[in-house]
Design a protein around this motif. Sequence first.
Motif, PDB file in Angstrom:
ATOM      1  N   LEU A 113      58.495  19.696  27.507  1.00 25.31           N
ATOM      2  CA  LEU A 113      57.501  19.324  28.513  1.00 25.31           C
ATOM      3  C   LEU A 113      56.303  20.271  28.444  1.00 25.31           C
ATOM      4  N   PHE A 114      55.196  19.813  28.987  1.00 25.19           N
ATOM      5  CA  PHE A 114      54.012  20.677  29.112  1.00 25.19           C
ATOM      6  C   PHE A 114      53.130  20.133  30.218  1.00 25.19           C
ATOM      7  N   ASN A 115      52.147  20.911  30.610  1.00 19.28           N
ATOM      8  CA  ASN A 115      51.151  20.486  31.595  1.00 19.28           C
ATOM      9  C   ASN A 115      49.762  20.557  30.982  1.00 19.28           C
ATOM     10  N   VAL A 116      48.889  19.724  31.485  1.00 16.52           N
ATOM     11  CA  VAL A 116      47.466  19.789  31.137  1.00 16.52           C
ATOM     12  C   VAL A 116      46.706  20.090  32.416  1.00 16.52           C
ATOM     13  N   LYS A 117      45.907  21.161  32.386  1.00 14.44           N
ATOM     14  CA  LYS A 117      45.079  21.508  33.534  1.00 14.44           C
ATOM     15  C   LYS A 117      43.616  21.251  33.178  1.00 14.44           C
ATOM     16  N   VAL A 118      43.012  20.301  33.878  1.00 13.49           N
ATOM     17  CA  VAL A 118      41.587  20.041  33.733  1.00 13.49           C
ATOM     18  C   VAL A 118      40.874  20.846  34.808  1.00 13.49           C
ATOM     19  N   VAL A 119      40.043  21.780  34.371  1.00 11.00           N
ATOM     20  CA  VAL A 119      39.443  22.752  35.284  1.00 11.00           C
ATOM     21  C   VAL A 119      37.933  22.809  35.068  1.00 11.00           C
ATOM     22  N   SER A 120      37.254  23.565  35.916  1.00  7.76           N
ATOM     23  CA  SER A 120      35.818  23.770  35.750  1.00  7.76           C
ATOM     24  C   SER A 120      35.553  24.603  34.499  1.00  7.76           C
ATOM     25  N   GLN A 121      34.324  24.581  34.031  1.00  9.81           N
ATOM     26  CA  GLN A 121      33.969  25.352  32.841  1.00  9.81           C
ATOM     27  C   GLN A 121      34.192  26.842  33.074  1.00  9.81           C
ATOM     28  N   GLU A 122      33.903  27.312  34.286  1.00  9.88           N
ATOM     29  CA  GLU A 122      34.089  28.731  34.590  1.00  9.88           C
ATOM     30  C   GLU A 122      35.570  29.114  34.516  1.00  9.88           C
ATOM     31  N   GLU A 123      36.439  28.286  35.067  1.00  6.47           N
ATOM     32  CA  GLU A 123      37.872  28.584  35.033  1.00  6.47           C
ATOM     33  C   GLU A 123      38.408  28.498  33.610  1.00  6.47           C
ATOM     34  N   TYR A 124      37.879  27.555  32.839  1.00  5.76           N
ATOM     35  CA  TYR A 124      38.291  27.433  31.431  1.00  5.76           C
ATOM     36  C   TYR A 124      37.884  28.682  30.652  1.00  5.76           C
ATOM     37  N   ASP A 125      36.650  29.152  30.855  1.00  3.97           N
ATOM     38  CA  ASP A 125      36.188  30.364  30.168  1.00  3.97           C
ATOM     39  C   ASP A 125      37.031  31.570  30.558  1.00  3.97           C
ATOM     40  N   ALA A 126      37.413  31.650  31.835  1.00  2.00           N
ATOM     41  CA  ALA A 126      38.235  32.767  32.286  1.00  2.00           C
ATOM     42  C   ALA A 126      39.618  32.712  31.633  1.00  2.00           C
ATOM     43  N   TYR A 127      40.165  31.518  31.438  1.00  2.00           N
ATOM     44  CA  TYR A 127      41.472  31.393  30.782  1.00  2.00           C
ATOM     45  C   TYR A 127      41.388  31.811  29.320  1.00  2.00           C
ATOM     46  N   ILE A 128      40.343  31.375  28.638  1.00  2.00           N
ATOM     47  CA  ILE A 128      40.153  31.767  27.236  1.00  2.00           C
ATOM     48  C   ILE A 128      40.020  33.287  27.139  1.00  2.00           C
ATOM     49  N   GLN A 129      39.318  33.894  28.076  1.00  2.00           N
ATOM     50  CA  GLN A 129      39.166  35.340  28.079  1.00  2.00           C
ATOM     51  C   GLN A 129      40.504  36.032  28.308  1.00  2.00           C
ATOM     52  N   SER A 130      41.360  35.436  29.155  1.00  2.00           N
ATOM     53  CA  SER A 130      42.678  36.037  29.406  1.00  2.00           C
ATOM     54  C   SER A 130      43.537  36.007  28.138  1.00  2.00           C
ATOM     55  N   LEU A 131      43.438  34.943  27.347  1.00  2.00           N
ATOM     56  CA  LEU A 131      44.159  34.898  26.079  1.00  2.00           C
ATOM     57  C   LEU A 131      43.631  35.949  25.113  1.00  2.00           C
ATOM     58  N   GLU A 132      42.324  36.100  25.099  1.00  2.00           N
ATOM     59  CA  GLU A 132      41.716  37.110  24.224  1.00  2.00           C
ATOM     60  C   GLU A 132      42.138  38.507  24.645  1.00  2.00           C
ATOM     61  N   ASP A 133      42.146  38.773  25.954  1.00  2.00           N
ATOM     62  CA  ASP A 133      42.552  40.087  26.455  1.00  2.00           C
ATOM     63  C   ASP A 133      44.022  40.379  26.141  1.00  2.00           C
ATOM     64  N   ALA A 134      44.837  39.322  26.076  1.00  2.00           N
ATOM     65  CA  ALA A 134      46.255  39.496  25.771  1.00  2.00           C
ATOM     66  C   ALA A 134      46.514  39.686  24.278  1.00  2.00           C
ATOM     67  N   GLY A 135      45.456  39.608  23.469  1.00  2.00           N
ATOM     68  CA  GLY A 135      45.607  39.796  22.025  1.00  2.00           C
ATOM     69  C   GLY A 135      45.955  38.537  21.258  1.00  2.00           C
TER      70      GLY A 135
END
Length: 301
Positions: A251-273
């Motif tokens: 199973l998985f989920n899809v989260k459709v979010v604002s551009q700002e929230e999407y950018d913050a998520y991408i940044q969190s992945l980058e910060d996690a290495g």
Amino acid sequence: MRSNRRLRWAAIPVALTLAVVLAGCTQAELHGYLPGFKEGEAPVTDRTEMVAGLWTNSWIVLLAVGVITWGLTLWAVVVYRRRKGQTGLPLQLRYNMPIEIFYTVVPLILVLGFFAFTARDQAIIETQFEEPDVQIDVYGKQWAWDFVYKGAADGEDVWSVGVQAQEVEGASDTGAVDQDQLPTLYLPVDAKVNFDLNSRDVQHSFWVIDFLYKKDLYPGITNHMSVQPLREGTYAGKCAELCGEYHSQMLFNVKVVSQEEYDAYIQSLEDAGNVGDYGDTYNRNYTPGLTGDESEEGAES
């Protein structure tokens, strides 16, 4: 003439009744109670309404055909039933040319019509965006999902690695899963998204239920899909192809979010290495550093 006039007068209240009933239908009813629609809001994606329209209109036509067929069958049963005192078989009729032309031409028109509308909509749905806002590689694996956001961190890929669904502690009887541990795919609302779909092991199927669309994943073959999400929210996804013992937990989920929230998520992945290549290298049967010829030579030696 009198019977035709009566039919016309009878058709008026029927048409008015249908118009009133259809005008009072909700979005769910108008789209055959399919998921992906909410009253007063946009459909989940730019393709959802097209898929629902094709499905619902097809069922309306098929139900009309069914009603006519059932009506003719019942009419023949009643009109040509055996009367009291009759014996033997009724008079047998053959080679009624008008009827034979009718039941040959009408199904042919229906099949050609369904094919034309399906081919038209499929061509639109299958067309990839030439300049997508987001490019994502999806990897299905036994029994979870990996998502690679291509070039999202200053030209480098960032990725998230998924695990199969975990049951909530103490909820083995209900089968409830921990939603926080499910692989989650983030998409920015209104963005044009292209997907490259891959399998790391066996055949899977990428299905987001509210998108009203799914696509198979084949080992060694990249499949493609594109979509533009139009409404923010969290949408359930699953593998729709039996792929092994724990298929039901893929199973998985899809989260459709604002551009700002999407950018913050991408940044969190980058910060996690989670930056760099996370593609075919992690497939089950992939050997890093070996080409096809070298693999064959190694097998021979």
